[in-house]
Write a protein that holds these residues in place. Structure first.
Motif, PDB file in Angstrom:
ATOM      1  N   UNK A 224      49.004  41.591  47.505  1.00 37.96           N
ATOM      2  CA  UNK A 224      49.333  40.531  46.558  1.00 37.96           C
ATOM      3  C   UNK A 224      48.075  40.023  45.850  1.00 37.96           C
ATOM      4  N   UNK A 225      46.972  39.865  46.618  1.00 36.82           N
ATOM      5  CA  UNK A 225      45.711  39.427  46.024  1.00 36.82           C
ATOM      6  C   UNK A 225      45.260  40.419  44.949  1.00 36.82           C
ATOM      7  N   UNK A 226      45.386  41.703  45.223  1.00 37.12           N
ATOM      8  CA  UNK A 226      44.973  42.703  44.238  1.00 37.12           C
ATOM      9  C   UNK A 226      45.859  42.661  42.999  1.00 37.12           C
ATOM     10  N   UNK A 227      47.159  42.450  43.197  1.00 35.37           N
ATOM     11  CA  UNK A 227      48.045  42.329  42.038  1.00 35.37           C
ATOM     12  C   UNK A 227      47.663  41.130  41.174  1.00 35.37           C
ATOM     13  N   UNK A 228      47.330  40.019  41.806  1.00 34.74           N
ATOM     14  CA  UNK A 228      47.025  38.790  41.076  1.00 34.74           C
ATOM     15  C   UNK A 228      45.678  38.876  40.365  1.00 34.74           C
ATOM     16  N   UNK A 229      44.674  39.408  41.056  1.00 30.76           N
ATOM     17  CA  UNK A 229      43.317  39.418  40.498  1.00 30.76           C
ATOM     18  C   UNK A 229      43.016  40.638  39.648  1.00 30.76           C
ATOM     19  N   UNK A 230      43.737  41.725  39.873  1.00 28.73           N
ATOM     20  CA  UNK A 230      43.424  42.965  39.182  1.00 28.73           C
ATOM     21  C   UNK A 230      42.167  43.634  39.686  1.00 28.73           C
ATOM     22  N   UNK A 232      39.594  46.095  41.142  1.00 27.05           N
ATOM     23  CA  UNK A 232      39.561  47.547  41.161  1.00 27.05           C
ATOM     24  C   UNK A 232      38.995  48.124  42.439  1.00 27.05           C
ATOM     25  N   UNK A 233      38.393  47.276  43.264  1.00 27.75           N
ATOM     26  CA  UNK A 233      37.791  47.723  44.519  1.00 27.75           C
ATOM     27  C   UNK A 233      37.709  46.540  45.469  1.00 27.75           C
TER      28      UNK A 233
END
Length: 291
Positions: A224-230, A232-233
Motif C-alpha cells: 500500500x505504501x508503494x502504491x501511495x508513494x510511487x 521505485x525501490x
C-alpha cells in the motif's frame, strides 16, 4: 567540512564529512539523563574549520516547532534541540530522524541511486521508514512522513497493543520483537529472532508458518505504501535485513500485491550497511551548509 553524528540510546557516533565522503571519528557513550554531559559528548569532537553540525537521532523532530520527541534520551526529549545546540556549540545545527537519514543515504549513495522516489525501510527492533523524492527528504506535517510502522492496520488475533498508544500497528509484528511475538503466539517457547530465522532457513516445520504469517502481515501494508508513494525501490536495513532470504521473500510478496507489475526486485537489501546514519546526516548537512 561539517561534523555529523549518529545518536542512539547507548552511543554517539561521530564523523567528519566533505564532498568526498565521511570519515568516522569514533564514538562516546550517550549521556541519556544529563544534558550537560550529552552536549559535552558532541563538543569533544569539535575542531577548527567546521561549518556546521548534522545529527541523526532516534526520534522525531517537529518541523513546525523544532521540538524533538526522543523517548530513549530523556535529557533532550521535548526540547528544541537544534537551537539549544547552536547556542552551546556556536555552529549551525540540523537534526534529522535516523530512519530519514537511512533513506537519504540509500537514495544518494546506496541501492536507491537512479530512482526518483525511494522508500527506505528499517526492520530492526521495530519498524521505521523514510521517503526521499528527487534526492530530497520528505518529512511532512509533524515530521512523520514515511513512518509506516504506526497506524491501526491489523485486525483480529494479531492486533497487538503498540507503544504509540494504538492497537494493530505494523511495528508490533514487523520487526525483530514482532517476529518473536508472532512465534510466541504460535505456541513456541521464548526465542530470539535470530534463532527463529535460523530455524526457518534450516527448514523447521514450526518456524515456516510463523514466517508465512510475518510475510502476510507486513507485505500488504508495504505494498500500500508503494502504491501511495510511487516508490521505485525499497532499500531495507536493520537486523532482519541480515537474512537476505527473508527480504527476498518479502519482495516477492510485495510485488504480487502492488498495482505496478515488474519483474525487477522492489524490496532490496540496503547497500549503505556501514554507518548509514552518518552518511545520511552528512548528505543533509552538506546540502544545508554548502559542500
Amino acid at each position: 567540512m561539517i561534523l555529523c553524528f549518529d545518536i542512539g540510546g547507548s552511543r554517539i557516533k561521530a564523523g567528519s564529512a566533505e564532498a568526498g565522503g565521511v570519515t568516522p571519528l569514533g564514538a562516546v557513550p550517550t549521556a541519556v539523563d544529563d544534558l550537560d554531559g550529552f552536549v559535552a559528548g558532541l563538543a569533544g569532537f569539535m575542531r577548527p574549520g567546521v561549518r556546521g553540525v548534522a545529527i541523526s537521532i532516534a526520534g522525531v523532530v517537529e518541523p513546525e516547532t523544532g521540538i524533538g520527541r526522543v523517548a530513549n534520551i530523556r535529557c533532550i526529549d521535548g526540547l528544541a534541540l537544534a537551537p539549544l545546540l547552536e547556542a552551546r556549540l556556536g555552529l549551525p545545527v540540523i537534526v534529522l530522524n535516523d530512519a530519514d537519514c537511512f533513506a537519504l543515504a540509500e537514495a544518494r549513495k546506496g541501492a536507491g541511486r537512479g530512482h526518483g522516489t525511494v522508500f527506505g525501510v528499517i526492520l530492526g527492533t521495530g519498524v521505521g521508514g523514510g521517503l526521499v523524492i528527487d534526492g530530497k527528504l520528505v518529512t511532512g506535517a509533524g515530521g512523520y512522513a514515511g513512518e509506516w510502522g504506526h497506524g491501526p492496520v491489523i485486525r483480529g488475533e494479531f492486533a497487538f497493543p503498540c507503544g504509540c498508544g494504538q492497537v494493530g500497528c505494523i511495528d508490533t509484528v514487523g520487526g525483530a520483537r514482532g517476529l518473536e511475538r508472532l512465534w510466541r503466539a504460535s505456541g513456541g517457547e521464548a526465542l530470539g529472532s535470530v534463532e527463529i530465522l535460523a530455524r526457518w532457513q534450516a527448514g523447521d516445520a514450526d518456524a515456516a508458518p510463523v514466517v508465512d504469517l510475518w510475510e502476510e502481515l507486513v507485505s500488504g501494508p508495504l505494498a500500500m505504501v508503494l502504491n501511495v508513494t510511487g516508490a521505485g525501490i525499497v532499500p531495507v536495513g536493520g537486523g532482519l535485513a541480515n537474512v537476505p532470504a527473508l527480504i527476498a521473500r518479502l519482495d516477492a510478496a510485495v510485488r504480487a500485491r502492488v498495482l505496478r507489475r515488474t519483474e525487477r526486485p522492489l524490496v532490496v537489501l540496503a547497500e549503505c550497511t556501514v554507518e548509514p546514519g552518518l552518511i545520511g546526516a552528512a548528505e543533509a548537512g552538506l546540502a544545508e551548509f554548502g559542500d
